[in-house]
Scaffold this active site. Sequence first.
Site, mmCIF file in Angstrom:
data_model
loop_
_atom_site.group_PDB
_atom_site.id
_atom_site.type_symbol
_atom_site.label_atom_id
_atom_site.label_comp_id
_atom_site.label_asym_id
_atom_site.label_seq_id
_atom_site.Cartn_x
_atom_site.Cartn_y
_atom_site.Cartn_z
ATOM 1 N N ARG A 22 0.775 -1.148 -0.140
ATOM 2 C CA ARG A 22 -0.036 -0.102 0.056
ATOM 3 C C ARG A 22 0.777 1.121 0.014
ATOM 4 O O ARG A 22 0.984 1.936 -1.097
ATOM 5 C CB ARG A 22 -1.049 0.005 1.273
ATOM 6 C CG ARG A 22 -2.160 1.024 1.217
ATOM 7 C CD ARG A 22 -1.897 2.378 1.432
ATOM 8 N NE ARG A 22 -1.356 2.860 2.495
ATOM 9 C CZ ARG A 22 -0.967 3.858 2.851
ATOM 10 N NH1 ARG A 22 -0.878 4.924 1.914
ATOM 11 N NH2 ARG A 22 -0.545 4.180 4.065
ATOM 12 N N ASP A 23 1.606 1.730 1.250
ATOM 13 C CA ASP A 23 2.190 3.005 1.123
ATOM 14 C C ASP A 23 3.333 2.708 0.427
ATOM 15 O O ASP A 23 4.012 3.934 -0.009
ATOM 16 C CB ASP A 23 2.427 3.094 2.649
ATOM 17 C CG ASP A 23 2.945 4.694 2.842
ATOM 18 O OD1 ASP A 23 2.330 5.575 2.072
ATOM 19 O OD2 ASP A 23 3.502 4.881 3.728
ATOM 20 N N HIS A 214 4.661 4.643 12.495
ATOM 21 C CA HIS A 214 4.991 4.723 11.057
ATOM 22 C C HIS A 214 5.763 5.723 10.445
ATOM 23 O O HIS A 214 5.649 7.167 10.938
ATOM 24 C CB HIS A 214 3.497 4.890 10.220
ATOM 25 C CG HIS A 214 3.642 4.840 8.858
ATOM 26 N ND1 HIS A 214 3.252 3.923 7.947
ATOM 27 C CD2 HIS A 214 4.461 6.035 8.015
ATOM 28 C CE1 HIS A 214 3.393 4.380 6.854
ATOM 29 N NE2 HIS A 214 3.913 5.412 6.540
ATOM 30 N N HIS A 216 8.892 7.616 8.047
ATOM 31 C CA HIS A 216 9.553 7.780 6.646
ATOM 32 C C HIS A 216 10.865 8.162 7.005
ATOM 33 O O HIS A 216 11.253 9.036 7.878
ATOM 34 C CB HIS A 216 8.734 8.763 5.789
ATOM 35 C CG HIS A 216 7.554 8.192 5.352
ATOM 36 N ND1 HIS A 216 7.303 8.351 3.875
ATOM 37 C CD2 HIS A 216 6.604 7.719 5.801
ATOM 38 C CE1 HIS A 216 6.148 8.017 3.626
ATOM 39 N NE2 HIS A 216 5.639 7.459 4.855
ATOM 40 N N CYS A 247 5.877 10.294 -0.137
ATOM 41 C CA CYS A 247 4.747 11.064 0.058
ATOM 42 C C CYS A 247 4.784 12.051 -0.967
ATOM 43 O O CYS A 247 5.862 12.653 -1.200
ATOM 44 C CB CYS A 247 4.726 11.732 1.392
ATOM 45 S SG CYS A 247 3.446 12.952 1.753
ATOM 46 N N ASN A 256 9.401 4.866 2.979
ATOM 47 C CA ASN A 256 9.274 4.469 4.327
ATOM 48 C C ASN A 256 10.747 3.700 4.819
ATOM 49 O O ASN A 256 11.593 3.430 4.061
ATOM 50 C CB ASN A 256 8.319 3.366 4.350
ATOM 51 C CG ASN A 256 6.935 3.925 3.807
ATOM 52 O OD1 ASN A 256 5.988 4.286 4.633
ATOM 53 N ND2 ASN A 256 6.692 3.677 2.550
#
Length: 311
Positions: A22-23, A214, A216, A247, A256
């Site tokens: 996903r991310d 979470h 980055h 992002c 990430n």
Amino acid sequence: MTSDVTGTSTTPVVEIVEVAPRDGLQNEKKVLPTEIKAELVRRSLDAGLRRIEVTAFARPDRVPQMADAEALLAEVTSDERLTSIGLVLNRKGLDRAVAAGCDEITAVVVASDGLALKNQGVDTRAQIEAWHQIAADAKQAGVKASVIIAASFGCPFDGEVSTERVLEVAKGCLDGGPDELAIADTIGVGVPAQVRAIVSGIRAIDGEIPLRAHFHNTRNTGYANALAAVESGVTVLDASTGGIGGCPFAPGATGNIGTEDLLYLLDKSGVATSTAIDAAQVAATGTWIAKELGLAQAPAMLGRAGWFPAL
């Protein structure tokens, strides 16, 4: 290269949530076919990862990479090893996630009004209210619901986000009764001192809620923040195989924190993982998915540098 629960009661234990499908993929320019995404999920399961953020239920015109959410889940939900997570932004997203068979959903509340308005078209207060309804409806549907506070460490539009603001938002989110509360450094600006302040502040509000983080690695602080989170009592960390992702609101973002690099850090720091995870296998998957995306190499380092000492 495998870390799992073998220590005493004093050994910290962390659960890894794999977010590459996903991310990791969401903002990559090359849209991958469903079968490659499904293969990424399967390879992650083979490596020992179990809780995986498989997809997001967003508008296909805004997030083309996630347009096949239902098709992807149909490919992987029959695997009994998988606990599937779907990211949702509203009630429609929740309905889609439930119908697609997600085991869990994660809703998003942005700590800053600037990013909240840019990302979802409503301010933070409205997002908290929407989360309360999502949480109630998810509970009724028998689906676990977590909420993640995005931009907990800084906003690309409003600038610095104070700890007090994050704790105010956290109180509102906790009123919705989440199964888990997460904090996110969406643009990669945070440092360990902020992590410790936010986590201790949330713990003062609620001493029992499971905490997830979470990070980055935009400014090379992601791994330091992860370790600070564990030392502060966070028991769940998100990570992306290969370190892929980013992002759209963070120019130059490197993605990430990498799952394989995080596993090395945790192992060498005496922190166990809740399931046995093969870091070498994760690193190989990171190299593979980077090639599928057309990247020169994966941002994560373990696939290049290897474990030390070599096994």
